[in-house]
Design a protein around this motif. Structure first.
Motif: not given
Length: 168
Positions: A18, A40, A70-75, A159
Protein backbone atom coordinates in the motif's frame (compact mmCIF):
# COMPACT_ATOMS: atom_id res chain seq x y z
CA UNK A 1 11.45 -20.09 -14.33
CA UNK A 2 14.93 -21.52 -14.06
CA UNK A 3 16.21 -22.91 -17.31
CA UNK A 4 16.50 -26.68 -17.20
CA UNK A 5 20.11 -26.60 -18.33
CA UNK A 6 21.60 -24.50 -15.57
CA UNK A 7 21.46 -22.58 -12.36
CA UNK A 8 19.30 -19.49 -11.95
CA UNK A 9 20.77 -16.15 -13.04
CA UNK A 10 18.67 -14.11 -10.63
CA UNK A 11 16.30 -14.39 -7.70
CA UNK A 12 13.53 -11.97 -6.84
CA UNK A 13 10.93 -11.60 -4.14
CA UNK A 14 7.75 -9.69 -4.94
CA UNK A 15 5.63 -8.05 -2.26
CA UNK A 16 2.47 -6.07 -2.95
CA UNK A 17 2.26 -2.88 -0.92
CA UNK A 18 0.00 0.00 0.00
CA UNK A 19 3.05 2.17 0.68
CA UNK A 20 6.79 1.55 0.79
CA UNK A 21 9.59 3.85 1.88
CA UNK A 22 13.31 3.12 1.46
CA UNK A 23 16.14 5.09 3.02
CA UNK A 24 18.78 5.42 0.31
CA UNK A 25 21.19 7.63 2.26
CA UNK A 26 21.59 7.78 6.04
CA UNK A 27 21.78 11.06 7.92
CA UNK A 28 25.20 12.53 8.51
CA UNK A 29 26.58 15.72 10.08
CA UNK A 30 25.63 17.83 7.06
CA UNK A 31 22.30 16.35 5.95
CA UNK A 32 19.10 14.58 6.82
CA UNK A 33 18.52 11.02 5.59
CA UNK A 34 17.28 10.62 2.02
CA UNK A 35 14.27 8.43 1.22
CA UNK A 36 12.44 7.21 -1.87
CA UNK A 37 8.79 6.28 -1.56
CA UNK A 38 5.97 4.71 -3.54
CA UNK A 39 2.29 4.38 -2.86
CA UNK A 40 0.26 1.35 -3.87
CA UNK A 41 2.10 -1.13 -6.02
CA UNK A 42 4.86 -3.67 -5.68
CA UNK A 43 8.25 -4.01 -4.02
CA UNK A 44 10.78 -6.09 -5.99
CA UNK A 45 13.79 -7.40 -4.06
CA UNK A 46 16.45 -8.54 -6.54
CA UNK A 47 19.73 -10.46 -6.52
CA UNK A 48 21.85 -11.52 -9.50
CA UNK A 49 24.04 -14.62 -9.53
CA UNK A 50 27.37 -15.36 -11.21
CA UNK A 51 26.82 -16.00 -14.90
CA UNK A 52 23.87 -13.59 -15.19
CA UNK A 53 23.81 -11.62 -18.42
CA UNK A 54 22.00 -8.59 -19.78
CA UNK A 55 19.77 -10.93 -21.82
CA UNK A 56 17.79 -11.96 -18.73
CA UNK A 57 16.70 -8.42 -17.76
CA UNK A 58 13.87 -7.80 -20.30
CA UNK A 59 12.42 -11.26 -19.61
CA UNK A 60 12.48 -10.62 -15.85
CA UNK A 61 10.85 -7.21 -16.15
CA UNK A 62 8.16 -8.46 -18.53
CA UNK A 63 7.32 -11.39 -16.25
CA UNK A 64 7.34 -9.44 -12.99
CA UNK A 65 5.33 -6.45 -14.19
CA UNK A 66 2.70 -8.63 -15.86
CA UNK A 67 2.12 -11.19 -13.09
CA UNK A 68 -1.32 -10.79 -11.55
CA UNK A 69 -0.16 -10.36 -7.96
CA UNK A 70 -1.62 -6.99 -6.94
CA UNK A 71 -4.98 -6.94 -5.23
CA UNK A 72 -7.59 -4.37 -6.24
CA UNK A 73 -10.06 -2.86 -3.79
CA UNK A 74 -12.60 -5.46 -4.93
CA UNK A 75 -10.17 -8.33 -4.20
CA UNK A 76 -9.35 -9.16 -7.82
CA UNK A 77 -5.69 -9.88 -8.63
CA UNK A 78 -4.17 -7.88 -11.47
CA UNK A 79 -0.68 -6.96 -12.66
CA UNK A 80 1.05 -3.88 -11.28
CA UNK A 81 0.61 -2.38 -14.77
CA UNK A 82 -3.16 -2.96 -14.70
CA UNK A 83 -3.64 -1.83 -11.09
CA UNK A 84 -1.96 0.62 -12.00
CA UNK A 85 0.71 0.75 -9.32
CA UNK A 86 4.22 1.95 -8.69
CA UNK A 87 7.32 -0.21 -8.28
CA UNK A 88 10.11 -0.02 -5.69
CA UNK A 89 13.21 -2.00 -6.67
CA UNK A 90 15.41 -3.01 -3.73
CA UNK A 91 18.85 -4.58 -4.27
CA UNK A 92 18.99 -7.60 -1.98
CA UNK A 93 22.27 -9.54 -2.17
CA UNK A 94 21.22 -11.66 0.79
CA UNK A 95 18.76 -13.48 -1.50
CA UNK A 96 21.83 -15.27 -2.84
CA UNK A 97 22.78 -16.70 0.52
CA UNK A 98 23.11 -20.37 1.34
CA UNK A 99 23.36 -21.70 4.87
CA UNK A 100 26.55 -23.53 5.74
CA UNK A 101 26.49 -24.62 9.34
CA UNK A 102 25.50 -21.60 11.41
CA UNK A 103 26.59 -19.04 8.82
CA UNK A 104 25.41 -17.75 5.48
CA UNK A 105 27.64 -17.82 2.42
CA UNK A 106 27.21 -15.80 -0.75
CA UNK A 107 29.62 -17.51 -3.15
CA UNK A 108 27.05 -17.65 -5.99
CA UNK A 109 26.40 -13.89 -6.04
CA UNK A 110 27.60 -11.85 -8.99
CA UNK A 111 30.60 -9.52 -8.61
CA UNK A 112 29.60 -6.06 -7.40
CA UNK A 113 30.45 -4.12 -10.59
CA UNK A 114 28.62 -6.60 -12.84
CA UNK A 115 25.68 -6.70 -10.42
CA UNK A 116 25.42 -2.91 -10.42
CA UNK A 117 25.23 -2.89 -14.25
CA UNK A 118 22.45 -5.49 -14.30
CA UNK A 119 20.60 -3.78 -11.44
CA UNK A 120 20.76 -0.41 -13.24
CA UNK A 121 19.55 -2.04 -16.44
CA UNK A 122 16.68 -3.72 -14.58
CA UNK A 123 15.55 -0.38 -13.10
CA UNK A 124 15.81 1.32 -16.51
CA UNK A 125 13.75 -1.36 -18.28
CA UNK A 126 11.12 -1.18 -15.49
CA UNK A 127 10.88 2.59 -15.98
CA UNK A 128 10.44 2.16 -19.74
CA UNK A 129 7.74 -0.49 -19.32
CA UNK A 130 5.75 1.64 -16.87
CA UNK A 131 6.07 4.65 -19.19
CA UNK A 132 4.77 2.59 -22.14
CA UNK A 133 1.72 1.39 -20.18
CA UNK A 134 -1.17 3.77 -20.84
CA UNK A 135 -2.83 2.99 -17.48
CA UNK A 136 0.42 3.56 -15.60
CA UNK A 137 1.34 6.78 -17.38
CA UNK A 138 -2.19 8.20 -16.97
CA UNK A 139 -2.13 7.38 -13.24
CA UNK A 140 1.36 8.85 -12.78
CA UNK A 141 2.86 5.65 -11.38
CA UNK A 142 6.61 5.58 -10.85
CA UNK A 143 9.62 3.35 -10.41
CA UNK A 144 11.84 4.13 -7.44
CA UNK A 145 14.93 2.20 -6.45
CA UNK A 146 17.48 1.67 -3.76
CA UNK A 147 21.24 2.13 -3.86
CA UNK A 148 23.12 -0.96 -4.99
CA UNK A 149 25.68 -2.29 -2.51
CA UNK A 150 24.54 -0.27 0.52
CA UNK A 151 22.53 -1.13 3.61
CA UNK A 152 19.16 0.55 3.54
CA UNK A 153 16.16 0.96 5.84
CA UNK A 154 12.79 -0.17 4.48
CA UNK A 155 9.32 0.50 5.85
CA UNK A 156 6.41 -1.22 4.22
CA UNK A 157 2.65 -1.24 4.61
CA UNK A 158 1.05 -4.22 2.95
CA UNK A 159 -2.49 -5.41 2.49
CA UNK A 160 -1.53 -8.95 3.34
CA UNK A 161 1.66 -10.94 3.42
CA UNK A 162 1.33 -11.78 -0.25
CA UNK A 163 4.98 -12.51 -1.06
CA UNK A 164 6.35 -14.51 -3.98
CA UNK A 165 9.81 -15.91 -4.77
CA UNK A 166 10.78 -16.08 -8.44
CA UNK A 167 13.97 -17.39 -10.05
CA UNK A 168 15.12 -16.63 -13.57
Amino acid sequence: MTEKTGSPQARTILQQCLNARLQVKPADDQSEPEWVEIDRGMVVYICFFKGATEDIVPKMVNTLLNLELCETDSGKHVSVLDLPGSVLVVPQATLGGKAKGKRMQYHKNIEKIEGLKLYSSFVSVCEKELAMSSKSSEAGTIVKHGTYGNRQVLTLDTNGPYTHLMEF
